[in-house]
Design an enzyme around this catalytic site. Structure first.
Site: not given
Length: 301
Positions: A168, A191, A253
């Protein structure tokens, strides 16, 4: 041997919206967006990328060293780490701020909207990395901007191989910043959405970025598994079907904990990624990012 995990520690407030965001957000009206989601359930969990990755690696029998900042309300998290037997050696307490907080809404398609207050995370750059023969591997996960920049530089200076995992935090960096991170890293993990953003900002495809000193670039695809790029060659690693789909929070994670375990054991990248896929599938069947347990014998580790 220890794995240094640089990233955030946070308290997660996790809610579920029993509908679809797409049905509530009108594309032609986003310029006057004003929506409210009724969330009947609410949970508070231990979270943050560093905490979640460390938990996954600890479950696998690895030796995580979390490097992160907690706020004046962080005693509960410290106690949690102590109960897990995880080291607090590199955990800073910032007495004039709160621990980072994530407020997460998940819809029935597992799409998520997150509001994140960084709090003490903004002081994580006070933590310094020095050469340590007991640390053989590291990851730079989402953290304060200065911390990510400095920790990547310090890991390179200390000759500690690391995974660059912008997550992020990727939007904080321009193309030049990202190229510098990649030049310092040994592996890169993103991702599929982050991968598109990374390619756009650097001006190179993921395959092109992997044609370098990198030992590999990993693109996670959720339930569809991962693409692994090594010197421009893409290998698809299939996903693992989950027993149930309960909560996606922390799945990425959990995957990274498996990835780091494999790399720390000297496995090839595809084998390490395959383990990460299995851990992610186990985690998604459990509510919360740090509430699952792993059967090491069943996993073959």
């Amino acid at each position: 041997m220890s794995v240094l995990i640089c990233g955030s520690l946070a308290f997660d407030t996790i809610t579920a919206f029993p509908g679809r965001f797409a049905q509530q957000i009108l594309p032609e009206q986003v310029h006057i967006l004003n929506v409210s989601f009724l969330v009947p359930t609410l949970r508070k969990e231990f979270g943050g990328c560093a905490g979640n990755i460390g938990y996954s690696l600890q479950q696998l029998g690895g030796e995580p060293l979390v490097m992160a900042a907690l706020g004046k309300d962080g005693a509960l998290y410290r106690n949690h780490f102590e109960q897990l037997g995880m080291s607090l050696k590199h955990v800073l307490t910032v007495e004039d701020d709160y621990t980072a907080q994530a407020m997460i809404i998940t819809d029935q398609d597992n799409n998520q909207i997150t509001a994140f207050h960084p709090g003490a995370m903004g002081q994580a750059h006070q933590l310094k990395i020095e050469a340590d023969p007991s640390v053989t591997l590291a990851i730079v996960a989402p953290d304060g901007r200065d911390a990510m920049v400095q920790h990547a530089e310090q890991l390179r200076a200390a000759n500690i191989p690391f995974v660059f995992d912008p997550g992020q935090g990727l939007p904080m960096f321009d193309g030049a910043d990202l190229k510098r991170f990649i030049s310092q890293a040994t592996w890169v993990a993103v991702n599929d959405y982050e991968g598109k953003l990374l390619a756009d900002r650097t001006g190179s495809s993921l395959a092109e970025l992997s044609k370098s000193h990198l030992q590999g670039l990993i693109e996670t695809l959720g339930a569809d598994g991962c693409n692994v790029y090594i010197q421009g060659v893409k290998t698809h690693v299939p996903g693992v079907k989950a027993e149930a789909v309960i909560d996606p929070t922390g799945c990425g994670d959990a995957f990274r904990g498996g990835l780091l375990y494999g790399l720390s054991q000297g496995w090839d990248l595809v084998k390490a990624v395959a383990l990460g896929n299995r851990i992610g599938a186990i985690k998604i069947a459990v509510a919360g990012p740090q509430n699952y347990t792993l059967d090491r014998a069943a996993l073959g580790v």
